[in-house]
Motif scaffolding. Structure first.
Motif, short mmCIF file in Angstrom:
data_model
loop_
_atom_site.label_atom_id
_atom_site.label_comp_id
_atom_site.label_asym_id
_atom_site.label_seq_id
_atom_site.Cartn_x
_atom_site.Cartn_y
_atom_site.Cartn_z
N ASN A 239 1.07 -1.32 0.09
CA ASN A 239 0.00 -0.02 0.06
C ASN A 239 0.84 1.21 -0.02
N VAL A 240 0.46 2.16 0.03
CA VAL A 240 1.13 3.65 0.09
C VAL A 240 2.18 3.64 1.13
N THR A 241 1.94 3.37 2.33
CA THR A 241 2.58 3.38 3.56
C THR A 241 3.69 2.61 3.51
N GLU A 242 3.38 1.41 2.94
CA GLU A 242 4.53 0.13 2.64
C GLU A 242 5.48 0.51 1.63
N ALA A 243 4.89 1.31 0.47
CA ALA A 243 5.76 1.80 -0.78
C ALA A 243 6.59 2.81 -0.08
N ARG A 244 6.33 3.73 0.87
CA ARG A 244 6.95 4.65 1.41
C ARG A 244 8.39 4.02 2.10
N HIS A 245 8.13 2.83 2.67
CA HIS A 245 9.29 2.43 3.44
C HIS A 245 10.13 1.56 2.41
N LEU A 246 9.50 1.09 1.35
CA LEU A 246 10.34 0.30 0.31
C LEU A 246 10.99 1.24 -0.45
N LEU A 247 10.60 2.46 -0.72
CA LEU A 247 11.19 3.51 -1.38
C LEU A 247 12.31 4.24 -0.59
N GLY A 248 11.88 4.45 0.64
CA GLY A 248 12.77 5.28 1.42
C GLY A 248 12.35 6.82 1.32
N ARG A 249 11.36 6.95 0.88
CA ARG A 249 10.68 8.44 0.64
C ARG A 249 9.18 8.37 0.47
N PRO B 39 6.03 8.36 -1.64
CA PRO B 39 5.80 8.03 -3.16
C PRO B 39 4.92 9.30 -3.64
N GLY B 40 5.45 9.53 -4.97
CA GLY B 40 4.90 10.77 -5.74
C GLY B 40 3.59 10.43 -6.25
N ASP B 41 3.15 11.11 -7.21
CA ASP B 41 1.47 10.97 -7.61
C ASP B 41 1.61 9.97 -8.70
N ASP B 42 2.70 9.87 -9.50
CA ASP B 42 2.68 8.66 -10.53
C ASP B 42 3.08 7.66 -10.19
N LEU B 43 1.94 6.72 -9.78
CA LEU B 43 2.14 5.26 -9.21
C LEU B 43 2.66 4.43 -10.20
N ASP B 44 2.38 4.64 -11.50
CA ASP B 44 3.23 3.71 -12.63
C ASP B 44 4.54 3.87 -12.36
N ALA B 45 5.23 5.10 -12.31
CA ALA B 45 6.72 5.22 -11.93
C ALA B 45 7.05 4.68 -10.76
N GLU B 46 6.40 4.87 -9.63
CA GLU B 46 6.68 4.28 -8.34
C GLU B 46 6.82 2.73 -8.42
N ALA B 47 5.62 1.83 -8.90
CA ALA B 47 5.61 0.79 -9.31
C ALA B 47 6.83 0.19 -9.97
N ALA B 48 7.21 0.94 -10.89
CA ALA B 48 8.42 0.58 -11.95
C ALA B 48 9.73 0.71 -11.04
N GLU B 49 9.87 1.85 -10.50
CA GLU B 49 11.00 1.95 -9.49
C GLU B 49 11.01 0.46 -8.50
N LEU B 50 10.08 0.25 -7.75
CA LEU B 50 10.22 -0.54 -6.72
C LEU B 50 10.38 -2.00 -7.76
N ALA B 51 9.90 -2.16 -8.81
CA ALA B 51 9.99 -3.54 -9.34
C ALA B 51 11.41 -3.76 -9.71
N ALA C 156 11.25 -7.62 -8.69
CA ALA C 156 9.92 -8.39 -8.37
C ALA C 156 8.91 -7.67 -9.33
N VAL C 157 7.93 -8.64 -9.49
CA VAL C 157 6.65 -7.84 -9.93
C VAL C 157 5.79 -7.06 -8.83
N VAL C 158 5.35 -5.85 -9.23
CA VAL C 158 5.02 -5.03 -8.29
C VAL C 158 3.27 -4.64 -8.75
N SER C 159 2.51 -4.81 -7.63
CA SER C 159 1.20 -4.38 -7.86
C SER C 159 0.80 -3.17 -6.73
N LEU C 160 0.76 -1.98 -7.20
CA LEU C 160 0.55 -0.72 -6.27
C LEU C 160 -0.56 -0.22 -6.82
N TYR C 161 -1.67 -0.45 -6.12
CA TYR C 161 -3.00 0.24 -6.19
C TYR C 161 -3.54 -0.12 -7.85
#
Length: 125
Positions: free
Chosen positions: A5-15, A17-29, A34-39
């Motif tokens: 979720n967004v809170t968990e993504a914040r921990h994984l990213l270390g910051r 997340p921005g508004d572009d969840l496509d870009a955030e999911a891609a960065e995490l992947a 790993a394959v990432v499903s972010l909202y």
């Protein structure tokens, strides 16, 4: 496979997340290989990406993410490729939530009701 979720993504990213969840999911992947499903924003580490936009506010109910993670694990256990599982799982999760709206309202259903709806949704497609 990651389903933050967004809170968990914040921990994984270390910051935050921005508004572009496509870009955030891609960065995490890429970062976690790993394959990432972010909202509904699904990304694979090889740069492929997909989006499932039919989700609604009701999916924010407590336990809904656990239902999605279990659905993805079930699809993986049946031989689905991780990206395929993430796309199909995101679709089934979102559509199951939509199917509950007439009975419970947009934010009136619980994760257990969502879980009960998933087999009917999968049988429909």
């Amino acid at each position: 496979m990651l389903t933050p979720n967004v809170t968990e993504a914040r921990h994984l990213l270390g910051r935050d997340p921005g508004d572009d969840l496509d870009a955030e999911a891609a960065e995490l992947a890429v970062r976690y290989e790993a394959v990432v499903s972010l909202y509904g924003h699904v990304a694979a580490p090889d740069g492929r990406g997909w989006r499932e936009e039919s989700g609604d506010a009701g999916l924010g109910t407590s336990g809904s993410g656990d239902v999605l993670a279990g659905l993805l694990a079930g699809l993986l256990s049946r031989g689905a490729d991780p990206a395929q599982a993430a796309c199909w799982g995101s679709f089934a999760h979102s559509v199951s939530g939509q199917r509950l709206i007439p009975r419970y309202g947009r934010i009136g259903f619980l994760a257990r009701e969502l879980l009960d709806e998933i087999p009917r949704t999968l049988a429909m497609v």
